[in-house]
Design an enzyme around this catalytic site. Sequence first.
Site, PDB file in Angstrom:
ATOM      1  N   LYS A   1       6.346  -3.794  -3.442  1.00 43.44           N
ATOM      2  CA  LYS A   1       7.257  -3.619  -3.452  1.00 43.44           C
ATOM      3  C   LYS A   1       8.565  -3.712  -2.360  1.00 43.44           C
ATOM      4  CE  LYS A   1      11.639  -2.826  -4.993  1.00 43.44           C
ATOM      5  NZ  LYS A   1      12.547  -3.796  -5.912  1.00 43.44           N
TER       6      LYS A   1
ATOM      7  N   CYS B   1       1.009  -0.987   0.000  1.00 43.77           N
ATOM      8  CA  CYS B   1       0.372  -0.214  -0.483  1.00 43.77           C
ATOM      9  C   CYS B   1       0.828   0.806   0.088  1.00 43.77           C
ATOM     10  CB  CYS B   1      -0.882   0.047   1.459  1.00 43.77           C
ATOM     11  SG  CYS B   1      -2.295  -1.373   0.962  1.00 43.77           S
TER      12      CYS B   1
ATOM     13  N   ASN C   1      -2.073   2.636   5.595  1.00 41.18           N
ATOM     14  CA  ASN C   1      -0.299   1.261   5.123  1.00 41.18           C
ATOM     15  C   ASN C   1      -0.145   0.777   6.490  1.00 41.18           C
ATOM     16  OD1 ASN C   1       1.123  -0.136   4.412  1.00 41.18           O
ATOM     17  ND2 ASN C   1       2.685   1.555   4.188  1.00 41.18           N
ATOM     18  N   GLY C   2      -0.769  -0.828   6.459  1.00 43.02           N
ATOM     19  CA  GLY C   2      -0.025  -1.538   7.819  1.00 43.02           C
ATOM     20  C   GLY C   2      -1.692  -2.665   7.807  1.00 43.02           C
TER      21      GLY C   2
ATOM     22  N   GLU D   1       8.683 -15.363  -9.643  1.00 49.70           N
ATOM     23  CA  GLU D   1       8.118 -14.137  -9.400  1.00 49.70           C
ATOM     24  C   GLU D   1       7.458 -12.850 -10.437  1.00 49.70           C
ATOM     25  OE1 GLU D   1       9.725 -11.070  -6.455  1.00 49.70           O
ATOM     26  OE2 GLU D   1      11.816 -11.046  -7.715  1.00 49.70           O
TER      27      GLU D   1
ATOM     28  N   TRP E   1      -2.214  -2.998  -1.964  1.00 48.51           N
ATOM     29  CA  TRP E   1      -2.584  -3.794  -1.490  1.00 48.51           C
ATOM     30  C   TRP E   1      -2.921  -5.114  -0.394  1.00 48.51           C
ATOM     31  CZ3 TRP E   1       0.435  -7.836   1.377  1.00 48.51           C
ATOM     32  CH2 TRP E   1       0.363  -8.962   0.628  1.00 48.51           C
TER      33      TRP E   1
ATOM     34  N   ARG F   1       3.644  -0.313  -4.401  1.00 52.33           N
ATOM     35  CA  ARG F   1       3.962  -0.796  -3.742  1.00 52.33           C
ATOM     36  C   ARG F   1       1.895  -1.608  -3.129  1.00 52.33           C
ATOM     37  NH1 ARG F   1       6.691   2.597   0.184  1.00 52.33           N
ATOM     38  NH2 ARG F   1       5.059   1.222   1.917  1.00 52.33           N
TER      39      ARG F   1
ATOM     40  N   LYS G   1      13.808 -15.071  -8.914  1.00 54.35           N
ATOM     41  CA  LYS G   1      13.875 -14.067 -10.207  1.00 54.35           C
ATOM     42  C   LYS G   1      12.797 -14.842 -11.108  1.00 54.35           C
ATOM     43  CE  LYS G   1      14.371 -10.550  -9.277  1.00 54.35           C
ATOM     44  NZ  LYS G   1      14.903 -11.168  -7.528  1.00 54.35           N
TER      45      LYS G   1
ATOM     46  N   HIS H   1      19.860 -36.616  -4.566  1.00 53.30           N
ATOM     47  CA  HIS H   1      18.834 -37.326  -2.745  1.00 53.30           C
ATOM     48  C   HIS H   1      17.899 -37.287  -3.040  1.00 53.30           C
ATOM     49  CE1 HIS H   1      22.482 -37.812  -0.678  1.00 53.30           C
ATOM     50  NE2 HIS H   1      22.984 -37.243  -1.263  1.00 53.30           N
TER      51      HIS H   1
ATOM     52  N   GLU I   1      18.279 -17.384  -5.539  1.00 47.31           N
ATOM     53  CA  GLU I   1      18.020 -15.495  -6.427  1.00 47.31           C
ATOM     54  C   GLU I   1      17.647 -15.603  -8.169  1.00 47.31           C
ATOM     55  OE1 GLU I   1      17.203 -12.917  -5.221  1.00 47.31           O
ATOM     56  OE2 GLU I   1      16.806 -11.250  -6.669  1.00 47.31           O
TER      57      GLU I   1
END
Length: 608
Positions: free
Chosen positions: A603, A2, A101-102, A488, A75, A27, A485, A504, A481
């Site tokens: 983000k 948000c 936001n929160g 996502e 979000w 965001r 990438k 294994h 990483e």
Amino acid sequence: MCGIVGYVGGQSAAPILLDGLKKLEYRGYDSAGIAALHDGTITLRKVTGRIANLCALTEDGKTVPGTVGIGHTRWATHGAPTDQNAHPHTSNDGRFAVVHNGIIENHLQLRDELQKKGYHFESETDTEVIVHLLEHYYRGDLKTAVLKVTARLQGSYALGILCADAPDQLLAVREASPLLIGVGIGSNYFASDVTALVAHTRNIISLEDGELAILTADDVSVFDCAGRPVQKSISRITWDVQAAEKGGYAHFMLKEMMEQPAAVEATLSPRIRNDAVCLDEITLSDETIRSFRKIVITACGSAYYAGCAGRYAIEHLCRVPVQVELASELRYNNPMIDGETLLIVLSQSGETADTIAALKECKQRGASVLAVVNVVGSTIARLADDVLYTWAGPEIAVATTKGYTTQLAVLYLFALYAAHVRGTIDEPTYAKLVRTLRSAPSGMQQALDLNPKIPKLAKKYHRSPSIFFIGRNTDYAVALEGALKMKEISYLHAEAYAAGELKHGTIALIHDGQPVIALCCNPAIAAKTMSNIIEVKARGAEVLAVAVRGTQEIASVADDLIFIPRMEPLFAAIVEIVPLQLLAYHVAKENGCDIDKPKNLAKSVTVE
Ligand code: M6R
């Protein structure tokens, strides 16, 4: 998670709010809304989807009158992305509008209490309790009402508040969520981060937890949670407007990948003098650095994977045990952390809620905290004992690239610095490794120059339902990483495995045509990874190998090859990740994905 904005001044608020929301869209982007106040009436417009939908709904703000207003891009946490759940939320009497936001953790209890008092709820959000509490506590003094409300809230919040009875005022208040005030001339602003402010002003006030700001066109007054005035200093933003624009690139992610050599250069060069690492900005004494019995690195997502890669360099050079912990797990583990532990906290945004919680937990146990952060003045930077900033500039794409590589650069610098202080490295090796690290930007540039070759590989792999990434040691850290990438932004299932672990269990998943990306950038162990390549090839896998120039033997076992420049293996991750970023980007492009704003993500993850 948000983004919120607010404006009070002499101009029409709505276009300014919409512009700010566009900057904050990274965001969160499932719904958006604005509210502005004119002639004692709050006009509210909110809609599901991107800011573009809100611009269309409001005719670019023309249909929302008023010179004071608030905005939000969401979000979703509580309640689906719907028009009703979009912010701002308004009180039953229409006198208050709130953006948030929160997360309000005690919202169910508050909702129950307010419903019993007769307040009617229109959304499923946790936020809506705030606006009804405001109506409940308001007796003509907005500041007093807001302080009464915040005293009832548990959780995290950055709030922007509009009140029909205070036509020339905006209120902003924060607790554990980012919030900045932009100080202009004849206008003032608030926003979740600087990208939404920089077009209007470079003068910023950072609010601390518990602080409340009253903004009018000509004044900003800040108060603590007891309502006492607080003197705040104004800091200057150094980022320019262009840094937060695409600058001709198709996507922010592409621009940010291409900026990596410059970002790493900016991170390294002020800290390297005469083949030595100088970390003048930290207060950790040599004696303290020598006294640490262990180092714990904590972070989330890509920052965690940067920690996984950095661990090898620190352990190898400093001969001190390094534990890398997911911030979201660390706090629940009753961690064995004390005054002889150095905690390194990695975060691009400096606002990740889980990372902040882990930092606080470890600090309480006596650890010295060194933060590696990109956003100056962010919460993590302010909570840490010392900060080493990554000078990456604003990173807008949700998928981090230059944020990650600049974190690696700082970890390598720190590894060399601490090894020198602890006396675990000899002078010639130290000088040689410092010079090697100094050459990283040029190696990264050469890796970026491979870009024209990557679309062909992307075309080959983009329809695969899943891709495996394998490697050993630092190659394994890069595999983690690389797989993130790919997941996502392209939505392909991608998994990273330590190459030696395949046999294994996971090798059971290898079948004809299964893509395997094998990372072999450490010549000393490349032969072992090559054996694993041969094993998966024998079961039908298509192998794309990433290796350093001069390891031609890999060509005989892999189907496709990417050669990167030779680099000291301890630092190779910083170059090796580049082709994997490019591959993820081109696969996502082939698949028609929204590269800068992947679905379900945001983000800055300011919720736990
Ligand atoms: O801002 P931070 O570095 O604390 O963010 C941590 C993660 O949320 C972040 O790295 C995330 O995994 C990225 N989307 C990865 O590209």
